[in-house]
Design an enzyme around this catalytic site. Structure first.
Site, PDB file in Angstrom:
ATOM      1  N   HIS A  33      63.607  21.443 -28.974  1.00 51.31           N
ATOM      2  CA  HIS A  33      63.532  21.644 -27.519  1.00 51.31           C
ATOM      3  C   HIS A  33      62.174  22.234 -27.132  1.00 51.31           C
ATOM      4  CE1 HIS A  33      67.820  20.871 -27.503  1.00 51.31           C
ATOM      5  NE2 HIS A  33      67.803  20.898 -26.180  1.00 51.31           N
TER       6      HIS A  33
ATOM      7  N   HIS B 223      68.065  29.441 -32.454  1.00 45.18           N
ATOM      8  CA  HIS B 223      66.816  29.549 -33.213  1.00 45.18           C
ATOM      9  C   HIS B 223      66.370  30.985 -33.409  1.00 45.18           C
ATOM     10  CE1 HIS B 223      65.715  25.293 -33.233  1.00 45.18           C
ATOM     11  NE2 HIS B 223      66.187  25.223 -32.001  1.00 45.18           N
TER      12      HIS B 223
HETATM   13  C1  LIG Z   1      69.675  12.681 -30.594  1.00 46.80           C
HETATM   14  C2  LIG Z   1      68.361  12.890 -29.932  1.00 46.80           C
HETATM   15  C3  LIG Z   1      67.725  11.740 -29.276  1.00 46.80           C
HETATM   16  C4  LIG Z   1      67.745  14.075 -29.922  1.00 46.80           C
HETATM   17  C5  LIG Z   1      68.249  15.291 -30.563  1.00 46.80           C
HETATM   18  C6  LIG Z   1      67.795  16.413 -29.733  1.00 46.80           C
HETATM   19  C7  LIG Z   1      68.184  17.733 -30.366  1.00 46.80           C
HETATM   20  C8  LIG Z   1      69.591  18.087 -30.448  1.00 46.80           C
HETATM   21  C9  LIG Z   1      67.200  18.518 -30.836  1.00 46.80           C
HETATM   22  C10 LIG Z   1      67.449  19.819 -31.477  1.00 46.80           C
HETATM   23  O1  LIG Z   1      66.764  20.753 -30.749  1.00 46.80           O
HETATM   24  P1  LIG Z   1      66.586  22.210 -31.323  1.00 46.80           P
HETATM   25  O2  LIG Z   1      65.847  22.069 -32.617  1.00 46.80           O
HETATM   26  O3  LIG Z   1      65.771  22.920 -30.280  1.00 46.80           O
HETATM   27  O4  LIG Z   1      67.924  22.811 -31.467  1.00 46.80           O
END
Ligand SMILES: CC(C)=CCC/C(C)=C/COP(=O)(O)O
Length: 259
Positions: A179, A221
């Protein structure tokens, strides 16, 4: 029956000065090198079992090693304290639904679908160029985050509840925050390629900060995951800019989208 002390002395060569902790003192006076077979026999250290080098290194950790371990310890401790929305029962548990809305605002699915939809709807070639590059940036970001998560394999904080909207397999790992990378990348992209009024530009930067802070507050995180994510997203934008897709550099792609 020999006493434990005398049998220990016999093993050490019959003298208490043969104990390993006194060897450095003895070796200052003795002509026999400290690592010679006779010295090893005298001290009771087997020639077949030399002291492993990594044991010596553990006793002398480098300054960098100590600094890194201390930083990680502070990171874990502070991130746990800041995870005030990690569960419904947490200190700020009632703010969790709001945090999850913020989470969706930085999720890959809405950004990918929105960009793809915009691309299909756009009727100006300039808009198509920008949206095609945004799509490329989002895909590059997904791949880079997946690769780094797969290499580093840092587990999510123990207080995290894994109830995230649509995840892929590497999302069980936390370093770096996907994110945070996306927010930083999209923010740089939008500020550079969209003509926005100042309040909207400020709002964009605020959104990056809110998404980043919410990752730690939700317990998803540790702080270092988010900080590295922001840095990675910022740098990824430079890669996108360097590889900028244009009708000249990628005519086949643009032909695909022209109506
Ligand atoms: C399935 C798709 C297209 C994207 C996943 C996005 C996601 C869940 C990312 C994890 O984010 P963090 O590392 O910030 O938790």
């Amino acid at each position: 029956m020999p006493s434990p002390r005398s049998s220990r002395e016999r093993r050490a060569g019959g003298s208490s000065s043969g104990r390993p902790e006194f060897l450095s003192l003895v070796s200052q006076r003795s002509p026999i090198p400290p690592d010679s077979p006779s010295r090893r026999k005298e001290s009771g250290i087997s020639a077949a079992a030399p002291m492993p080098e990594e044991d010596c290194m553990k006793l002398n950790p480098s300054f960098l090693g100590i600094a890194l371990s201390s930083l990680l310890a502070i990171d874990l401790w502070a991130s746990k304290r800041l995870g005030v929305c990690a569960g419904e029962g947490s200190t700020w548990g009632s703010a969790r639904p709001l945090m999850k809305v913020i989470e969706i605002s930085g999720h890959g699915i809405p950004w990918l679908l929105g960009t793809f939809y915009g691309l299909c709807q756009s009727d100006s070639s300039a808009a198509r160029e920008v949206l095609l590059n945004l799509l490329f940036a989002l895909l590059l970001d997904l791949v880079m985050v997946a690769v780094v998560k797969g290499i580093v394999k840092r587990p999510r904080p123990t207080h995290n509840k894994m109830d995230m909207f649509v995840t892929i397999s590497v999302d069980k790992y936390s370093f770096p925050s996907g994110h945070a990378t996306r927010a930083a990348l999209v923010c740089r992209f939008v500020l550079r390629h969209l003509v926005l009024a100042i309040p909207l530009r400020v709002l964009m930067v605020l959104w990056v900060l809110i998404v980043s802070v919410s990752r730690v507050m939700l317990g998803r995180h540790n702080m270092t995951d988010v900080l590295f994510g922001l840095l990675l997203g910022y740098m990824l934008y430079s890669v996108v800019e360097y590889c900028w897709l244009s009708p000249l550099s990628a005519p086949a792609l643009f032909a695909l989208w022209s109506h």
